[in-house]
Structure formats: structure tokens, C-alpha cells
Scaffold this motif. Structure first.
Motif, PDB file in Angstrom:
ATOM      1  N   SER A  38       0.881  -1.174   0.000  1.00  0.00           N
ATOM      2  CA  SER A  38       0.000   0.000   0.000  1.00  0.00           C
ATOM      3  C   SER A  38       0.913   1.217   0.000  1.00  0.00           C
ATOM      4  N   THR A  39       0.542   2.219  -0.764  1.00  0.00           N
ATOM      5  CA  THR A  39       1.401   3.397  -0.863  1.00  0.00           C
ATOM      6  C   THR A  39       0.624   4.676  -0.603  1.00  0.00           C
ATOM      7  N   VAL A  40       1.369   5.688  -0.218  1.00  0.00           N
ATOM      8  CA  VAL A  40       0.830   7.045  -0.126  1.00  0.00           C
ATOM      9  C   VAL A  40       1.399   7.769  -1.330  1.00  0.00           C
ATOM     10  N   HIS A  41       0.540   8.153  -2.241  1.00  0.00           N
ATOM     11  CA  HIS A  41       0.989   8.807  -3.469  1.00  0.00           C
ATOM     12  C   HIS A  41       0.692  10.289  -3.381  1.00  0.00           C
ATOM     13  N   PHE A  42       1.721  11.095  -3.547  1.00  0.00           N
ATOM     14  CA  PHE A  42       1.555  12.541  -3.527  1.00  0.00           C
ATOM     15  C   PHE A  42       1.449  13.057  -4.954  1.00  0.00           C
ATOM     16  N   ALA A  43       0.512  13.949  -5.195  1.00  0.00           N
ATOM     17  CA  ALA A  43       0.295  14.495  -6.533  1.00  0.00           C
ATOM     18  C   ALA A  43       1.501  15.323  -6.975  1.00  0.00           C
ATOM     19  N   LYS A  44       1.813  15.250  -8.267  1.00  0.00           N
ATOM     20  CA  LYS A  44       2.890  16.081  -8.810  1.00  0.00           C
ATOM     21  C   LYS A  44       2.544  17.538  -8.560  1.00  0.00           C
ATOM     22  N   GLY A  45       3.544  18.275  -8.118  1.00  0.00           N
ATOM     23  CA  GLY A  45       3.326  19.688  -7.809  1.00  0.00           C
ATOM     24  C   GLY A  45       3.058  19.943  -6.331  1.00  0.00           C
ATOM     25  N   SER A  46       2.724  18.897  -5.578  1.00  0.00           N
ATOM     26  CA  SER A  46       2.489  19.083  -4.143  1.00  0.00           C
ATOM     27  C   SER A  46       3.834  19.233  -3.429  1.00  0.00           C
ATOM     28  N   ARG A  47       3.825  19.776  -2.241  1.00  0.00           N
ATOM     29  CA  ARG A  47       5.060  19.970  -1.478  1.00  0.00           C
ATOM     30  C   ARG A  47       5.705  18.641  -1.110  1.00  0.00           C
ATOM     31  N   ARG A  62       5.464  15.773  -2.717  1.00  0.00           N
ATOM     32  CA  ARG A  62       6.056  15.169  -3.914  1.00  0.00           C
ATOM     33  C   ARG A  62       7.320  15.914  -4.320  1.00  0.00           C
ATOM     34  N   ALA A  63       7.316  17.232  -4.172  1.00  0.00           N
ATOM     35  CA  ALA A  63       8.513  18.016  -4.472  1.00  0.00           C
ATOM     36  C   ALA A  63       9.662  17.581  -3.561  1.00  0.00           C
ATOM     37  N   ALA A  64       9.353  17.322  -2.278  1.00  0.00           N
ATOM     38  CA  ALA A  64      10.380  16.857  -1.347  1.00  0.00           C
ATOM     39  C   ALA A  64      10.897  15.479  -1.758  1.00  0.00           C
ATOM     40  N   GLN A  65       9.989  14.580  -2.171  1.00  0.00           N
ATOM     41  CA  GLN A  65      10.409  13.248  -2.637  1.00  0.00           C
ATOM     42  C   GLN A  65      11.293  13.358  -3.875  1.00  0.00           C
ATOM     43  N   ASP A  66      10.882  14.189  -4.840  1.00  0.00           N
ATOM     44  CA  ASP A  66      11.658  14.363  -6.067  1.00  0.00           C
ATOM     45  C   ASP A  66      13.027  14.966  -5.770  1.00  0.00           C
ATOM     46  N   ALA A 103      16.559  13.163  -6.475  1.00  0.00           N
ATOM     47  CA  ALA A 103      17.586  13.780  -7.317  1.00  0.00           C
ATOM     48  C   ALA A 103      18.923  13.877  -6.573  1.00  0.00           C
ATOM     49  N   ARG A 104      18.892  14.153  -5.288  1.00  0.00           N
ATOM     50  CA  ARG A 104      20.120  14.326  -4.509  1.00  0.00           C
ATOM     51  C   ARG A 104      20.739  12.998  -4.066  1.00  0.00           C
ATOM     52  N   LEU A 105      19.907  12.063  -3.655  1.00  0.00           N
ATOM     53  CA  LEU A 105      20.405  10.803  -3.109  1.00  0.00           C
ATOM     54  C   LEU A 105      20.518   9.694  -4.148  1.00  0.00           C
ATOM     55  N   GLY A 106      19.785   9.813  -5.238  1.00  0.00           N
ATOM     56  CA  GLY A 106      19.815   8.786  -6.273  1.00  0.00           C
ATOM     57  C   GLY A 106      18.806   7.671  -6.061  1.00  0.00           C
ATOM     58  N   PHE A 107      18.060   7.723  -4.967  1.00  0.00           N
ATOM     59  CA  PHE A 107      17.001   6.756  -4.748  1.00  0.00           C
ATOM     60  C   PHE A 107      15.786   7.478  -4.189  1.00  0.00           C
ATOM     61  N   ALA A 108      14.648   6.868  -4.362  1.00  0.00           N
ATOM     62  CA  ALA A 108      13.393   7.509  -3.972  1.00  0.00           C
ATOM     63  C   ALA A 108      13.023   7.149  -2.541  1.00  0.00           C
ATOM     64  N   MET A 109      12.151   7.961  -1.975  1.00  0.00           N
ATOM     65  CA  MET A 109      11.665   7.737  -0.612  1.00  0.00           C
ATOM     66  C   MET A 109      10.143   7.629  -0.629  1.00  0.00           C
ATOM     67  N   PRO A 110       9.594   6.561  -1.228  1.00  0.00           N
ATOM     68  CA  PRO A 110       8.139   6.419  -1.221  1.00  0.00           C
ATOM     69  C   PRO A 110       7.647   6.032   0.174  1.00  0.00           C
TER      70      PRO A 110
END
Length: 191
Positions: free
Chosen positions: A121-130, A132-136, A140-147
Motif C-alpha cells: 500500500s502506498t501514499v501517493h503525492f500528486a505532482k506539484g504538491s510539497r 512530492r517536491a520533497a520526494q523528487d 535527485a540528490r540521493l539517487g534513490f526515492a523515498m516512497p
């Protein structure tokens, strides 16, 4: 790819699905994020099983030995798009694996697993939300995602029970083995 990539780990990282019987004589190495190779003991376990980091040098070393490599071209970006009932692939701008295959004269074998997004089960943040911006930004900085995800109720990293169906396509080969393949050759094989 899914959240953790259970299908690739099961098919190419173990003998649980009889890969060695279905494809006899095909040595395959599962490649993953370089961060996995910085975790004590886990690093030794994955290296002991013949896996390696997704890097140009590692890919080339295995391909020079005429071994197969298994990787998820969509990588970390796809893990932020894991929504049950959907499948979003990030392949359009990923050409490096095609270029490497052409240089090595290796075939590309498309493999796609269905059901990977349903085991967490996931929590999906909409593109453009704060959020999701933090996840992106972290990705970009760490090279892996934090879902944000959860598997079983009291064992969140353990996936829920579910069926994952994997389809293996026919090998795709380029027309030539060039040290520096043309952009046209890369695009033709990528399509």
C-alpha cells in the motif's frame, strides 16, 4: 520496478522460479542501486550471489564475460509512481542500457512483471504538491526515492500476499556491434 522490486529479486536473484531450468546456461546478475553495496553484511550477501551495482563499469564487466545482466531502467523514479491498479514506466529518456547492449553486441530481453504495485500500500503525492517536491528533491540528490509504503500490518517491509505475473519477450538485437553506436541505432533498438 515496484517499491522494492520483488519480481526481479525473486526471478533473477534466487532460484525460486526455476530460472536456471527455463534458461539453462544463462548466467544472470541482478544489478541494483549502489547504496545496497554500502550496507555491511548485506553487501557481502549480494556480492556472494553474483549481483552488482548498476554502473557502466559493472555492466561492461559482466557483458564482456558474456553474462546477462538484469536491471530496471526506470529505477527509483518508478517507485514513486507505484499505485495499485496502475503501471507507469520511465523508459522514454533511458537510453544508456540500449547503448551498452549495442556496444557489447548483447541482446535486450524485455521482461515485465504485473502485480508488483499491488503487494504494498502506498501514499501517493500528486505532482506539484510539497510532499512530492520533497520526494523528487531527495531522489535527485540521493539517487534513490523515498516512497511511503506499507506491506503487512505488523511487518511493513514484508509484502502483502499477491500474484505477480512475469512476461519474458523475445530477445532484441541491434544491427551492428559498434564501439560508439549512432543515435539512430540507439533509437531504433529503444523503440
Amino acid at each position: 520496478h515496484g517499491i522494492i522490486g520483488m519480481a526481479p529479486m525473486t526471478h533473477f536473484g534466487t532460484l525460486a522460479t526455476d530460472f536456471d531450468k527455463l534458461f539453462p546456461g544463462v548466467p544472470v546478475h541482478l544489478l541494483g542501486h549502489g547504496l545496497f553495496f554500502r550496507v555491511p553484511f548485506f553487501r557481502e550477501w549480494v556480492l556472494l550471489h553474483g549481483h552488482g551495482p548498476v554502473s557502466r563499469s559493472c555492466c561492461q564487466a559482466f557483458l564482456r564475460q558474456k553474462h546477462s545482466i538484469a536491471l530496471a531502467p526506470g529505477g527509483a523514479k518508478e517507485s514513486l509512481e507505484c499505485i495499485p491498479g496502475t503501471m507507469r514506466l520511465h523508459l522514454k529518456s533511458r537510453h544508456g542500457f540500449v547503448r551498452l547492449a549495442l556496444q557489447a553486441g548483447a541482446a535486450l530481453v524485455p521482461v515485465l512483471s504485473f502485480g508488483e504495485n499491488e503487494i504494498y500500500s502506498t501514499v501517493h503525492f500528486a505532482k506539484g504538491s510539497r510532499c512530492r517536491a520533497a520526494q523528487d528533491w531527495l531522489q535527485a540528490r540521493l539517487g534513490f526515492a523515498m516512497p511511503l509504503f506499507c506491506g503487512r500490518k505488523f511487518l511493513p517491509f514484508m509484502p502483502k500476499r499477491g500474484t505477480i505475473t512475469t512476461v519474458v519477450g523475445a530477445p532484441l538485437r541491434g544491427s551492428s556491434e559498434a564501439e560508439v553506436p549512432s543515435e539512430e541505432e540507439v533509437q531504433d533498438l529503444h523503440s
